[in-house]
Design a protein around this motif. Structure first.
Motif, PDB file in Angstrom:
ATOM      1  N   VAL A  92       0.873  -1.176   0.000  1.00 55.03           N
ATOM      2  CA  VAL A  92       0.000   0.000   0.000  1.00 55.03           C
ATOM      3  C   VAL A  92       0.908   1.223   0.000  1.00 55.03           C
ATOM      4  O   VAL A  92       1.810   1.329   0.837  1.00 55.03           O
ATOM      5  CB  VAL A  92      -0.923   0.017   1.230  1.00 55.03           C
ATOM      6  N   TYR A  93       0.681   2.103  -0.925  1.00 54.66           N
ATOM      7  CA  TYR A  93       1.494   3.309  -1.075  1.00 54.66           C
ATOM      8  C   TYR A  93       0.745   4.507  -0.496  1.00 54.66           C
ATOM      9  O   TYR A  93      -0.420   4.744  -0.820  1.00 54.66           O
ATOM     10  CB  TYR A  93       1.822   3.543  -2.547  1.00 54.66           C
ATOM     11  N   TYR A  94       1.455   5.246   0.361  1.00 55.06           N
ATOM     12  CA  TYR A  94       0.869   6.395   1.046  1.00 55.06           C
ATOM     13  C   TYR A  94       1.595   7.671   0.645  1.00 55.06           C
ATOM     14  O   TYR A  94       2.826   7.701   0.534  1.00 55.06           O
ATOM     15  CB  TYR A  94       0.997   6.239   2.563  1.00 55.06           C
ATOM     16  N   CYS A  95       0.830   8.713   0.490  1.00 50.01           N
ATOM     17  CA  CYS A  95       1.380  10.036   0.228  1.00 50.01           C
ATOM     18  C   CYS A  95       1.484  10.807   1.540  1.00 50.01           C
ATOM     19  O   CYS A  95       0.600  10.699   2.402  1.00 50.01           O
ATOM     20  CB  CYS A  95       0.463  10.782  -0.732  1.00 50.01           C
ATOM     21  N   LYS A  96       2.553  11.556   1.693  1.00 46.60           N
ATOM     22  CA  LYS A  96       2.731  12.412   2.856  1.00 46.60           C
ATOM     23  C   LYS A  96       3.098  13.811   2.394  1.00 46.60           C
ATOM     24  O   LYS A  96       3.883  13.986   1.465  1.00 46.60           O
ATOM     25  CB  LYS A  96       3.843  11.877   3.756  1.00 46.60           C
ATOM     26  N   ALA A  97       2.521  14.803   3.047  1.00 39.62           N
ATOM     27  CA  ALA A  97       2.865  16.201   2.772  1.00 39.62           C
ATOM     28  C   ALA A  97       3.198  16.886   4.087  1.00 39.62           C
ATOM     29  O   ALA A  97       2.467  16.716   5.079  1.00 39.62           O
ATOM     30  CB  ALA A  97       1.702  16.915   2.086  1.00 39.62           C
ATOM     31  N   THR A  98       4.292  17.626   4.104  1.00 40.11           N
ATOM     32  CA  THR A  98       4.760  18.287   5.322  1.00 40.11           C
ATOM     33  C   THR A  98       4.472  19.773   5.236  1.00 40.11           C
ATOM     34  O   THR A  98       4.950  20.459   4.331  1.00 40.11           O
ATOM     35  CB  THR A  98       6.261  18.056   5.508  1.00 40.11           C
ATOM     36  N   ARG A  99       3.679  20.248   6.190  1.00 43.86           N
ATOM     37  CA  ARG A  99       3.284  21.644   6.203  1.00 43.86           C
ATOM     38  C   ARG A  99       4.482  22.525   6.491  1.00 43.86           C
ATOM     39  O   ARG A  99       5.311  22.220   7.349  1.00 43.86           O
ATOM     40  CB  ARG A  99       2.192  21.863   7.261  1.00 43.86           C
ATOM     41  N   MET A 100       4.572  23.650   5.774  1.00 45.53           N
ATOM     42  CA  MET A 100       5.782  24.455   5.809  1.00 45.53           C
ATOM     43  C   MET A 100       6.042  25.097   7.164  1.00 45.53           C
ATOM     44  O   MET A 100       7.152  25.042   7.681  1.00 45.53           O
ATOM     45  CB  MET A 100       5.733  25.522   4.716  1.00 45.53           C
ATOM     46  N   PHE A 101       5.036  25.738   7.761  1.00 49.64           N
ATOM     47  CA  PHE A 101       5.357  26.597   8.895  1.00 49.64           C
ATOM     48  C   PHE A 101       5.628  25.859  10.192  1.00 49.64           C
ATOM     49  O   PHE A 101       6.240  26.418  11.102  1.00 49.64           O
ATOM     50  CB  PHE A 101       4.277  27.669   9.079  1.00 49.64           C
ATOM     51  N   ASP A 102       5.193  24.579  10.294  1.00 51.33           N
ATOM     52  CA  ASP A 102       5.446  23.859  11.542  1.00 51.33           C
ATOM     53  C   ASP A 102       5.837  22.398  11.331  1.00 51.33           C
ATOM     54  O   ASP A 102       5.913  21.626  12.283  1.00 51.33           O
ATOM     55  CB  ASP A 102       4.230  23.928  12.466  1.00 51.33           C
ATOM     56  N   ASN A 103       6.082  22.006  10.079  1.00 55.58           N
ATOM     57  CA  ASN A 103       6.484  20.641   9.737  1.00 55.58           C
ATOM     58  C   ASN A 103       5.475  19.587  10.153  1.00 55.58           C
ATOM     59  O   ASN A 103       5.825  18.426  10.372  1.00 55.58           O
ATOM     60  CB  ASN A 103       7.845  20.310  10.352  1.00 55.58           C
ATOM     61  N   TYR A 104       4.227  19.957  10.228  1.00 55.93           N
ATOM     62  CA  TYR A 104       3.182  18.974  10.512  1.00 55.93           C
ATOM     63  C   TYR A 104       2.989  18.089   9.282  1.00 55.93           C
ATOM     64  O   TYR A 104       2.946  18.574   8.158  1.00 55.93           O
ATOM     65  CB  TYR A 104       1.874  19.680  10.857  1.00 55.93           C
ATOM     66  N   ASP A 105       2.848  16.786   9.508  1.00 53.81           N
ATOM     67  CA  ASP A 105       2.685  15.829   8.407  1.00 53.81           C
ATOM     68  C   ASP A 105       1.229  15.438   8.196  1.00 53.81           C
ATOM     69  O   ASP A 105       0.528  15.072   9.136  1.00 53.81           O
ATOM     70  CB  ASP A 105       3.493  14.561   8.694  1.00 53.81           C
ATOM     71  N   TYR A 106       0.822  15.512   6.940  1.00 52.03           N
ATOM     72  CA  TYR A 106      -0.477  14.986   6.538  1.00 52.03           C
ATOM     73  C   TYR A 106      -0.244  13.685   5.778  1.00 52.03           C
ATOM     74  O   TYR A 106       0.731  13.560   5.034  1.00 52.03           O
ATOM     75  CB  TYR A 106      -1.207  15.969   5.619  1.00 52.03           C
ATOM     76  N   TRP A 107      -1.186  12.747   5.924  1.00 50.56           N
ATOM     77  CA  TRP A 107      -1.087  11.456   5.239  1.00 50.56           C
ATOM     78  C   TRP A 107      -2.349  11.190   4.426  1.00 50.56           C
ATOM     79  O   TRP A 107      -3.452  11.540   4.842  1.00 50.56           O
ATOM     80  CB  TRP A 107      -0.914  10.326   6.249  1.00 50.56           C
ATOM     81  N   GLY A 108      -2.149  10.543   3.299  1.00 49.47           N
ATOM     82  CA  GLY A 108      -3.276  10.076   2.524  1.00 49.47           C
ATOM     83  C   GLY A 108      -3.758   8.734   3.050  1.00 49.47           C
ATOM     84  O   GLY A 108      -3.178   8.150   3.965  1.00 49.47           O
ATOM     85  N   GLN A 109      -4.819   8.229   2.415  1.00 44.89           N
ATOM     86  CA  GLN A 109      -5.437   7.000   2.885  1.00 44.89           C
ATOM     87  C   GLN A 109      -4.756   5.746   2.315  1.00 44.89           C
ATOM     88  O   GLN A 109      -4.996   4.647   2.792  1.00 44.89           O
ATOM     89  CB  GLN A 109      -6.930   6.983   2.518  1.00 44.89           C
ATOM     90  N   GLY A 110      -3.918   5.934   1.328  1.00 41.58           N
ATOM     91  CA  GLY A 110      -3.195   4.813   0.735  1.00 41.58           C
ATOM     92  C   GLY A 110      -3.855   4.279  -0.522  1.00 41.58           C
ATOM     93  O   GLY A 110      -5.071   4.344  -0.678  1.00 41.58           O
ATOM     94  N   THR A 111      -3.017   3.766  -1.398  1.00 42.76           N
ATOM     95  CA  THR A 111      -3.507   3.123  -2.613  1.00 42.76           C
ATOM     96  C   THR A 111      -2.718   1.832  -2.821  1.00 42.76           C
ATOM     97  O   THR A 111      -1.504   1.796  -2.655  1.00 42.76           O
ATOM     98  CB  THR A 111      -3.384   4.061  -3.833  1.00 42.76           C
ATOM     99  N   GLN A 112      -3.420   0.766  -3.163  1.00 44.99           N
ATOM    100  CA  GLN A 112      -2.793  -0.550  -3.289  1.00 44.99           C
ATOM    101  C   GLN A 112      -2.093  -0.684  -4.639  1.00 44.99           C
ATOM    102  O   GLN A 112      -2.683  -0.385  -5.696  1.00 44.99           O
ATOM    103  CB  GLN A 112      -3.836  -1.655  -3.150  1.00 44.99           C
ATOM    104  N   VAL A 113      -0.862  -1.152  -4.581  1.00 49.39           N
ATOM    105  CA  VAL A 113      -0.112  -1.513  -5.787  1.00 49.39           C
ATOM    106  C   VAL A 113       0.245  -2.990  -5.673  1.00 49.39           C
ATOM    107  O   VAL A 113       0.868  -3.407  -4.694  1.00 49.39           O
ATOM    108  CB  VAL A 113       1.161  -0.659  -5.930  1.00 49.39           C
ATOM    109  N   THR A 114      -0.165  -3.760  -6.658  1.00 47.91           N
ATOM    110  CA  THR A 114       0.114  -5.193  -6.669  1.00 47.91           C
ATOM    111  C   THR A 114       0.832  -5.541  -7.961  1.00 47.91           C
ATOM    112  O   THR A 114       0.330  -5.233  -9.054  1.00 47.91           O
ATOM    113  CB  THR A 114      -1.166  -6.021  -6.557  1.00 47.91           C
ATOM    114  N   VAL A 115       1.997  -6.154  -7.834  1.00 49.47           N
ATOM    115  CA  VAL A 115       2.795  -6.532  -8.994  1.00 49.47           C
ATOM    116  C   VAL A 115       2.846  -8.053  -9.046  1.00 49.47           C
ATOM    117  O   VAL A 115       3.356  -8.698  -8.125  1.00 49.47           O
ATOM    118  CB  VAL A 115       4.211  -5.949  -8.925  1.00 49.47           C
ATOM    119  N   SER A 116       2.329  -8.606 -10.112  1.00 42.93           N
ATOM    120  CA  SER A 116       2.303 -10.055 -10.258  1.00 42.93           C
ATOM    121  C   SER A 116       3.530 -10.538 -11.035  1.00 42.93           C
ATOM    122  O   SER A 116       4.050  -9.836 -11.910  1.00 42.93           O
ATOM    123  CB  SER A 116       1.033 -10.493 -10.980  1.00 42.93           C
ATOM    124  N   SER A 117       3.964 -11.741 -10.724  1.00 44.15           N
ATOM    125  CA  SER A 117       5.167 -12.288 -11.387  1.00 44.15           C
ATOM    126  C   SER A 117       4.803 -13.067 -12.634  1.00 44.15           C
ATOM    127  O   SER A 117       3.655 -13.316 -12.925  1.00 44.15           O
ATOM    128  CB  SER A 117       5.900 -13.200 -10.412  1.00 44.15           C
TER     129      SER A 117
END
Length: 117
Positions: A92-117
């Motif tokens: 599951v891949y998550y996005c994070k963004a760091t707010r400039m003025f206080d370095n607070y982190d926001y997170w996304g809900q995630g998106t599934q990546v599946t790689v088959s062989s």
């Protein structure tokens, strides 16, 4: 209320490509960095790639040369282009963004990546 919305995940065969997007909404603040993390079952969340507002990118060794992170600062959107995908990239891949003025982190809900062989 700031929200990070990820999209672009899915199922792909080994060697294929996917492009993840992360869009921020509801924010009146700038971010000083955005990044992508991933978490596979039974493993800790790990950094995949990050990019600063100045455009400096950082990658995990496991994805160097295969993944590319980019961002549009004004639009508060980040992308992760993933090429030559391997089964080991499955997570599951998550996005994070760091707010400039206080370095607070926001997170996304995630998106599934599946790689088959």
């Amino acid at each position: 209320q700031v929200q990070l919305v990820e999209s672009g995940g899915g199922l792909v065969q080994a060697g294929g490509s996917l492009r993840l997007s992360c869009a921020a909404s509801g924010s009146i603040f700038s971010f000083n960095a955005m990044g992508w993390y991933r978490q596979a079952p039974g493993k800790q969340r790990e950094l995949v790639a990050s990019i600063t507002r100045a455009g400096k990118a950082n990658y995990a060794d496991s994805v160097k040369g295969r993944f590319t992170i980019s961002a549009m600062n004004a639009a508060q959107i980040a992308y992760l282009q993933m090429n030559s995908l391997k089964p080991g990239d499955t997570a599951v891949y998550y996005c994070k963004a760091t707010r400039m003025f206080d370095n607070y982190d926001y997170w996304g809900q995630g998106t599934q990546v599946t790689v088959s062989s």
